[in-house]
Write an enzyme that holds these catalytic residues in place. Structure first.
Site, PDB file in Angstrom:
ATOM      1  CB  VAL A 171      -0.940   0.026   1.222  1.00  0.00           C
ATOM      2  CG1 VAL A 171      -1.806   1.287   1.195  1.00  0.00           C
ATOM      3  CG2 VAL A 171      -1.812  -1.222   1.271  1.00  0.00           C
TER       4      VAL A 171
ATOM      5  CG  HIS B   3       1.755   1.306   6.161  1.00  0.00           C
ATOM      6  ND1 HIS B   3       1.935   1.520   4.802  1.00  0.00           N
ATOM      7  CD2 HIS B   3       1.897  -0.023   6.361  1.00  0.00           C
ATOM      8  CE1 HIS B   3       2.169   0.367   4.201  1.00  0.00           C
ATOM      9  NE2 HIS B   3       2.166  -0.593   5.128  1.00  0.00           N
TER      10      HIS B   3
END
Length: 114
Positions: free
Chosen positions: A95, A99
């Site tokens: 993704v 993160h």
């Protein structure tokens, strides 16, 4: 630009188990955990990957580390967790919204270099 799954979670378009949220980030449970505790700390600012941060992101990155410290204390794992940031496809990033993984509840001894 198409929204990532993380942006959809932040915007409440996709449900997720949220453990923490403030104006700068969100902490959720990973849907495909690699350890008994596997959380994701996601900045609300959409930065594709760590290698694309700018000097102006310094306070945001520091904030993410403080949130990690606080959440691991709340979960009583402050002395036994790993954090991982995958940067780019070759590093396993799937993704493309920065993160940080928090992994705990498993013995990682010998898995990561000391």
């Amino acid at each position: 630009m198409t929204k990532t799954i993380f942006q959809k979670i932040i915007d409440r378009e996709v449900p997720s188990k949220i453990l923490f949220e403030d104006d700068k980030c969100i902490v959720i449970e990973d849907i495909a955990p690699k350890a008994p505790i596997h959380l994701l700390v996601i900045p609300k600012k959409p930065i594709k990957k760590l290698s694309e941060v700018k000097p102006g992101d310094k306070n945001l990155l520091g904030h993410l580390m403080i949130v990690i410290s606080e959440i691991t204390k709340e979960l009583n794992i402050e002395d036994a967790f790993n954090i991982i940031i995958n940067n780019g496809k070759e590093a396993g990033q799937t993704v493309f919204h920065l993160h940080i993984h928090i992994l705990a509840g498993k013995n990682f001894s010998g898995f990561f270099p000391g």
